[in-house]
Design a protein around this motif. Structure first.
Motif, PDB file in Angstrom:
ATOM      1  N   UNK A 274       0.855  -1.191   0.000  1.00  7.54           N
ATOM      2  CA  UNK A 274       0.000   0.000   0.000  1.00  7.54           C
ATOM      3  C   UNK A 274       0.887   1.236   0.000  1.00  7.54           C
ATOM      4  N   UNK A 275       0.814   1.992  -1.075  1.00  6.72           N
ATOM      5  CA  UNK A 275       1.675   3.155  -1.244  1.00  6.72           C
ATOM      6  C   UNK A 275       0.892   4.439  -1.449  1.00  6.72           C
ATOM      7  N   UNK A 276      -0.426   4.379  -1.249  1.00  5.00           N
ATOM      8  CA  UNK A 276      -1.264   5.547  -1.515  1.00  5.00           C
ATOM      9  C   UNK A 276      -2.084   5.916  -0.277  1.00  5.00           C
ATOM     10  N   UNK A 295      -6.678   5.628  -2.785  1.00  6.86           N
ATOM     11  CA  UNK A 295      -6.465   6.327  -4.051  1.00  6.86           C
ATOM     12  C   UNK A 295      -6.118   5.383  -5.200  1.00  6.86           C
ATOM     13  N   UNK A 296      -5.825   4.113  -4.890  1.00  7.50           N
ATOM     14  CA  UNK A 296      -5.450   3.154  -5.943  1.00  7.50           C
ATOM     15  C   UNK A 296      -6.657   2.441  -6.541  1.00  7.50           C
ATOM     16  N   UNK A 317     -13.047   1.644 -11.181  1.00 10.04           N
ATOM     17  CA  UNK A 317     -11.910   1.906 -12.065  1.00 10.04           C
ATOM     18  C   UNK A 317     -11.411   3.342 -11.943  1.00 10.04           C
ATOM     19  N   UNK A 318     -11.655   3.945 -10.792  1.00 15.54           N
ATOM     20  CA  UNK A 318     -11.084   5.248 -10.476  1.00 15.54           C
ATOM     21  C   UNK A 318     -11.072   5.380  -8.954  1.00 15.54           C
ATOM     22  N   UNK A 319     -10.593   6.500  -8.472  1.00 12.17           N
ATOM     23  CA  UNK A 319     -10.452   6.752  -7.037  1.00 12.17           C
ATOM     24  C   UNK A 319     -11.774   6.533  -6.306  1.00 12.17           C
ATOM     25  N   UNK A 320     -11.732   5.741  -5.226  1.00 10.63           N
ATOM     26  CA  UNK A 320     -12.908   5.547  -4.380  1.00 10.63           C
ATOM     27  C   UNK A 320     -12.887   6.660  -3.334  1.00 10.63           C
ATOM     28  N   UNK A 321     -13.828   7.575  -3.449  1.00 10.98           N
ATOM     29  CA  UNK A 321     -13.789   8.795  -2.654  1.00 10.98           C
ATOM     30  C   UNK A 321     -14.487   8.693  -1.310  1.00 10.98           C
TER      31      UNK A 321
END
Length: 345
Positions: A274-276, A295-296, A317-321
């Motif tokens: 986990x880098x985000x 953010x991944x 398929x995009x950032x889960x906000x």
């Protein structure tokens, strides 16, 4: 021994106890839960799957919040709309056109009669949704007082609402009069999220870009305690179901669990892959699982006691906000910049 000597002795004893407590807080074992739960059985898998897909937004979704009936939820998107959904049928119950497309947050009132939104216009807009047939619904009240963007809105009831802002403050508002009741001013960075204590709306938490989470008592109007430990912005906070602990998520790629009773971190949740940053968190109804969005584009399900990953939830398929567990505990909702909302169970 004279009275003055006894008083001095007690003062010295109190000083030593305070120093001992401070040392334990600063140098204590943040992984204490992993040690004490070593004999507890681990969860290696979960049947959690996508059961519903709510489509209809035309822009990035920045926030969602469940109603207390665990059926309805509200979402806020940069298509300039709030949508109130029936999460079970996937039907849209109401679409509200906002005065600004740059919305960042939304919240449902406990009564289910109101929703609120806020964003880069620095205004918290409150809507009365008891008449769901009105397609041109205007804000019942616009709360204007912050000098920075509105990052989070949370109702206490139909009369009061809390807001947090990029101006480093939180404000408690009287909805009917549109006036400020109390300002909470102790952060040194943007305040990103709020959480109200289960069963006691006088207590709330605020997460901030200053790397701290603060505990507040509305009746006192002052910060009761500051929790440190993250190395970067704290983006989100959520109370544990019993209200004695809380979780946080940060840009430092970790989630943490803090115990309010001892004022210390008791577990953390991360690993080398986990880098985000973390955007949103919530606990299962039992408190055994922590859900976190990243953010991944993925969400992770963590074993709260063990500090271990239970599963990676892939589907966006995009950032889960934003994410949230329904009040009855039967479903998890995730909202994403991919314009979709997913219901997991």
């Amino acid at each position: 021994m004279s009275l003055s000597q006894q008083i001095e002795e007690k003062k010295n004893e109190l000083k030593l106890l305070k120093e001992e407590l401070a040392n334990k807080r600063s140098g204590g074992n943040s992984l204490i839960l992993r040690t004490t739960s070593s004999d507890v059985q681990s969860f290696n898998s979960s049947p959690l799957k996508i059961r519903r897909n709510l489509t209809g937004h035309l822009g990035k979704i920045y926030g969602m919040h469940w109603a207390t009936d665990s059926t309805k939820l509200v979402s806020a998107s940069q298509d300039g709309r709030l949508i109130v959904w029936n999460a079970k049928s996937t039907n849209k119950l109401l679409a509200i056109a906002l005065r600004s497309n740059w919305v960042m947050t939304t919240g449902f009132a406990p009564s289910g009669k109101m929703v609120a939104s806020g964003g880069l216009d620095n205004v918290c807009s409150v809507f009365d949704i008891t008449d769901t047939e009105d397609e041109n619904l205007s804000a019942f009240r616009e709360l204007n007082g912050h000098t920075g963007y509105i990052s989070c809105t949370r109702f206490l009831d139909d009369q009061q609402i809390l807001t947090s802002s990029g101006d480093m403050s939180c404000i408690l508002w009287d909805i009917n009069s549109g006036s400020k009741i109390t300002e909470f001013l102790d952060h040194n960075g943007d305040v990103m999220f709020l959480a109200i204590k289960p069963g006691d709306s006088n207590i709330f938490l605020s997460a901030s870009c200053d790397g701290t989470t603060k505990l507040w008592d509305i009746r006192a109007g002052n910060c009761e305690y500051t929790f440190e430990g993250h190395q970067s912005d704290v983006n989100t906070v959520s109370f544990f179901p019993d209200g004695n602990c809380f979780g946080t998520g940060s840009d430092d790629a970790t989630c943490k669990l803090f115990d309010i009773r001892v004022g210390a971190e008791v577990n953390n949740y991360t690993h080398d892959e986990i880098l985000c940053g973390i955007t949103s968190i919530d606990f299962s109804l039992s408190g055994r699982f922590l859900f976190a969005s990243y953010d991944n584009f993925n969400c992770y399900m963590w074993d709260v006691l063990k500090g271990k990953e239970v599963m990676v939830m892939e589907g966006h398929n995009n950032r889960v906000s934003s994410l949230g567990v329904s009040p009855d505990g039967y479903a998890l909702c995730t909202a994403s910049w991919d314009k979709d909302i997913k219901i997991w169970a």
